[in-house]
Design an enzyme around this catalytic site. Structure first.
Site, PDB file in Angstrom:
ATOM      1  N   HIS A  10     -50.359 -63.408 -55.817  1.00 56.81           N
ATOM      2  CA  HIS A  10     -50.740 -64.807 -55.808  1.00 56.81           C
ATOM      3  C   HIS A  10     -51.669 -65.414 -54.742  1.00 56.81           C
ATOM      4  CE1 HIS A  10     -46.287 -64.093 -57.135  1.00 56.81           C
ATOM      5  NE2 HIS A  10     -46.786 -64.716 -58.393  1.00 56.81           N
TER       6      HIS A  10
ATOM      7  N   GLU B  58     -71.444 -27.104 -76.278  1.00 53.86           N
ATOM      8  CA  GLU B  58     -70.117 -26.896 -75.653  1.00 53.86           C
ATOM      9  C   GLU B  58     -69.364 -25.770 -76.348  1.00 53.86           C
ATOM     10  OE1 GLU B  58     -68.356 -30.770 -76.013  1.00 53.86           O
ATOM     11  OE2 GLU B  58     -69.320 -31.502 -74.472  1.00 53.86           O
TER      12      GLU B  58
ATOM     13  N   GLN C  37     -29.846 -45.654 -67.899  1.00 56.08           N
ATOM     14  CA  GLN C  37     -29.470 -45.609 -68.989  1.00 56.08           C
ATOM     15  C   GLN C  37     -29.783 -46.675 -70.134  1.00 56.08           C
ATOM     16  OE1 GLN C  37     -27.739 -46.237 -66.362  1.00 56.08           O
ATOM     17  NE2 GLN C  37     -26.076 -47.732 -66.751  1.00 56.08           N
TER      18      GLN C  37
ATOM     19  N   TYR D 184     -36.688 -55.022 -70.317  1.00 51.17           N
ATOM     20  CA  TYR D 184     -35.656 -54.786 -69.378  1.00 51.17           C
ATOM     21  C   TYR D 184     -35.359 -55.925 -68.494  1.00 51.17           C
ATOM     22  CZ  TYR D 184     -32.314 -52.792 -66.015  1.00 51.17           C
ATOM     23  OH  TYR D 184     -31.165 -52.769 -65.564  1.00 51.17           O
TER      24      TYR D 184
ATOM     25  N   ASN E 138     -34.449 -52.330 -60.716  1.00 55.76           N
ATOM     26  CA  ASN E 138     -34.481 -51.785 -59.321  1.00 55.76           C
ATOM     27  C   ASN E 138     -34.857 -50.268 -59.180  1.00 55.76           C
ATOM     28  OD1 ASN E 138     -32.818 -50.201 -60.605  1.00 55.76           O
ATOM     29  ND2 ASN E 138     -30.824 -51.332 -60.003  1.00 55.76           N
TER      30      ASN E 138
ATOM     31  N   SER F 246     -42.894 -59.377 -54.160  1.00 55.14           N
ATOM     32  CA  SER F 246     -43.597 -60.234 -54.501  1.00 55.14           C
ATOM     33  C   SER F 246     -44.517 -60.694 -52.966  1.00 55.14           C
ATOM     34  CB  SER F 246     -43.035 -61.511 -54.872  1.00 55.14           C
ATOM     35  OG  SER F 246     -43.872 -62.513 -55.516  1.00 55.14           O
TER      36      SER F 246
ATOM     37  N   HIS G 277     -37.877 -64.944 -52.246  1.00 50.30           N
ATOM     38  CA  HIS G 277     -37.446 -63.863 -53.230  1.00 50.30           C
ATOM     39  C   HIS G 277     -36.637 -62.654 -52.881  1.00 50.30           C
ATOM     40  CE1 HIS G 277     -39.054 -65.048 -57.136  1.00 50.30           C
ATOM     41  NE2 HIS G 277     -40.331 -65.571 -56.723  1.00 50.30           N
TER      42      HIS G 277
END
Lengths: 436, 436
Positions: free
Chosen positions: B328, B415, B191, B130, B214, B237, B262
């Site tokens: 980072h 078991e 979609q 994506y 998003n 970030s 960002h």
């Protein structure tokens, strides 16, 4: 009786696709209940966990008795027979030896521009293992989840196991002891997952939660994913046996039944290049079902989801196997080793007729927590890798930065990220000034 | 101005904990909308995707025009400057070289009882990437997602990228071309995720979906998890710079701003052992904010979430860093190499003042898709490992089964899984008969 299919039949593709798509699990939509439980545990901590345990497990605990004491663990472990302890110990040793080979290597090298690059692996600090209570309390699962974590170097490993009406399987505690588990709490359900993820007054939060559970546990794991890491959401178990006619039909029948007896939603497939061998296996299954302790469960699974597929040759078998992407794949053919190399999607492969899948469930060494429901197309069984994480490392020299910095600056500009470019440019200017 | 903290202050712990817990992201609850979109795409395929694209992206497509044609890709790539192409190519080469070293090894060995054990890695067959549209369309992200997939050996790699009103960034197509992407669809949102996961008449389903997006994309990825594999759900970030006074405050300011620019929800931390150096960096940030193109975004991030922490010594800095578990981490200290070895939780470490984080975003070689929101405690950046999966292998001989089978049988009995035990017992009986 199971479904009989043949790749020679004109309706094969339709029926095979239907088999693959069969909805085997009725997942009740418990998500809103689970959301409330998690919110309650986050808000009230111990108090919420204790109330929910009283409600669902009919067990009155306090913050002090939530955790098994060393004395309680010792008393339960004393109930375990020497033979069971020895079997658990052998299993643990073999699982540990197999998983120790999975530890990934660190790396650091200097590339052609003089940049030092690499990575380093470190263990997750704390992990939580969910162990189901009731009939599906499997000490083998404790070993399979806990040992990879301890091999990875996880410092703190906590187990939650519900004890409805106070009942506990002593072998679970023995397995936990052998595996080196640090804390054992007698709680379960979504409240246990929430307590592990967010912590309570008594239970410190963990970073990763693994282990199987019912619909509530699965929904809770999905919800806390992100706050902590989780392993896969496991579905009902599956086996595919690919067998030629040179097998004992009873052996193959027992292998198919050893998945079917897990769960009415389990699925057992046989693919063979000999239709009459398929019939012989079907007959052997029926015979075993007459006496099997769990015949109600195994019989329902075999009737509803079992299938015997006749193929023209073993290449066709492999192609179908990759469409199934089975959790367990048994190859009982003359050329099993060669066939194994042709398989692309499978959680675990058991090669040759002397390797029943049950060996892998308990004692072989590889993990028995494996991808179900065709997820072997994109995921792997539980391993040491689930309990470590990688930190990437970079170290530039002025020379390395001079060589590759301008390209970084260019790309930053193309993405309109000015500060990114300036952070490189400021250093390049210094290099140029130093050089001048 | 950012927040100023010092570990010497009596209220440090309270304020630091508040900083760590600051809710930086307003995640709208779009889950029910996303559930409807996914159900619609599953039910109606192309027709649903085309309608939703017309609605959200104001773009009328057909099944034929959903995918970029080779001619369209060539025409867009022709718009890219030679300098940008060269920079993308250098980045791709370096990312490829770094990730090629991540390919894991197969293994097979014979253990002390004569059992053959091991594992084999295989690539995911098909992956979907994506790529966000609009302002956050980053060609560098195409490289960072697509190249590990191709290095892993993924056979089919499809991109979805929304093109609102038909707009596309030519560099995204150039990056896709350089990385060897096979299919590019001009669709986006939930979609697109649904189409990749379940397939439509035009888009074949994939096995793994990666890439940022998003809230709708994140919710859709969470929902299709299990049907396909997904990478992490990325949050805003973050950067942590640990710096002593022997640094240019302007360099450090630019490094902090390169995260802040960002996103208003991004978070930039400085930890230093020199309070006046911290003040100098704060002043340098303010100065740069006067002219920075994205000063509105960067300024808001710095004001709301930025922090400068003064510590007594660098060991204290490392301890705080592990609590932040930063995406980072820049180490700009005299002993940066030694300091790096003390860090336990970080997505990526940039060692020494000549290694601005922006190098890692574009050109260093390591991946820039990294764990955010403290998830470096349990997860790693994107890598080749995200596009391969492991099949475990076991092969017993009669001798091996005789050695370990009885323990498996014992555990199966404990078991209450009778068929498991019988599948081993039937073979052990044969061995005993053969030996007799």
């Amino acid at each position: 009786m199971p479904k009989f299919l043949s790749t020679s039949d004109s309706d094969f593709e339709t029926r095979f696709t239907a088999l693959l798509g069969a909805k085997r699990e009725d997942s009740p939509d418990v998500d809103h209940i689970v959301a409330e439980i998690i919110a309650d545990v986050r808000a009230r901590g111990d108090a919420a966990v204790l109330e929910l345990t009283a409600k669902f497990d009919r067990l009155e605990l306090t913050a002090e008795t939530m955790r098994f004491s060393p004395d309680e663990i010792a008393a339960q472990c004393a109930k375990v027979s020497d033979a069971d302890t020895a079997a658990l110990q052998m299993a643990a040793d073999r699982i540990r030896a197999y998983h120790a080979r999975q530890m990934p290597d660190d790396a650091m090298w200097t590339d052609d521009v003089g940049a030092q690059l690499g990575w380093r692996w470190t263990p997750v600090s704390a992990a939580g293992l969910y162990v189901p209570g009731g009939i599906a309390t499997y000490p083998s699962s404790v070993l399979m989840n806990a040992i990879p974590a301890k091999v990875a170097g996880v410092g703190r490993l906590a187990i939650t196991v519900p004890t409805p009406d106070g009942a506990i399987n002593p072998l679970v505690l023995m397995a936990a002891k052998i595996a080196g588990v640090d804390e054992i709490y007698r709680i379960g359900g979504a409240q246990a997952v929430a307590a592990l993820a967010y912590g309570t007054q008594t239970i410190a939060p963990v970073d990763k939660i693994t282990g199987p559970g019912n619909a509530f546990v699965a929904a809770a794991k999905r919800r806390v994913f992100g706050k902590v890491g989780i392993d896969m959401i496991a579905g009902p178990s599956e086996i595919l046996v690919i067998a030629d006619k040179d097998n004992d039909p009873d052996w193959i029948a027992l292998d198919l039944l050893s998945q079917a007896e897990h769960d009415e939603s389990a699925q057992s497939f046989l693919i063979t290049d000999d239709a009459s061998f398929g019939q012989a296996v079907a007959a052997a299954v029926e015979k075993r079902l007459e006496t099997l302790e769990r015949r109600a469960i195994a019989g329902a699974s075999w009737r509803d989801f079992g299938a015997i597929v006749t193929v023209r040759d073993m290449d066709e078998a492999v192609a179908l196997s990759d469409r199934i992407a089975p959790e367990h794949l048994e190859l009982c053919t003359a050329d099993a080793d060669a066939l194994a190399t042709k398989v692309t999607h499978a959680g675990a492969i058991f090669i040759g007729g002397w390797t029943p899948e049950a060996i892998g469930d308990y004692i072989g060494g590889p993990n028995h927590v494996l991808p179900t429901a065709r997820s072997a197309r994109f995921s792997s069984g539980l391993s040491v890798m689930d309990f470590v994480k990688r930190t990437t490392l970079s170290r530039m020299t002025p020379e390395a930065l001079a060589a590759i910095g301008p390209a970084a600056e260019r790309l930053a500009q193309s993405e309109s990220l000015e500060a990114h470019g300036l952070s490189v440019r400021a250093r390049l200017d210094r290099i140029n000034n130093l050089g001048a």
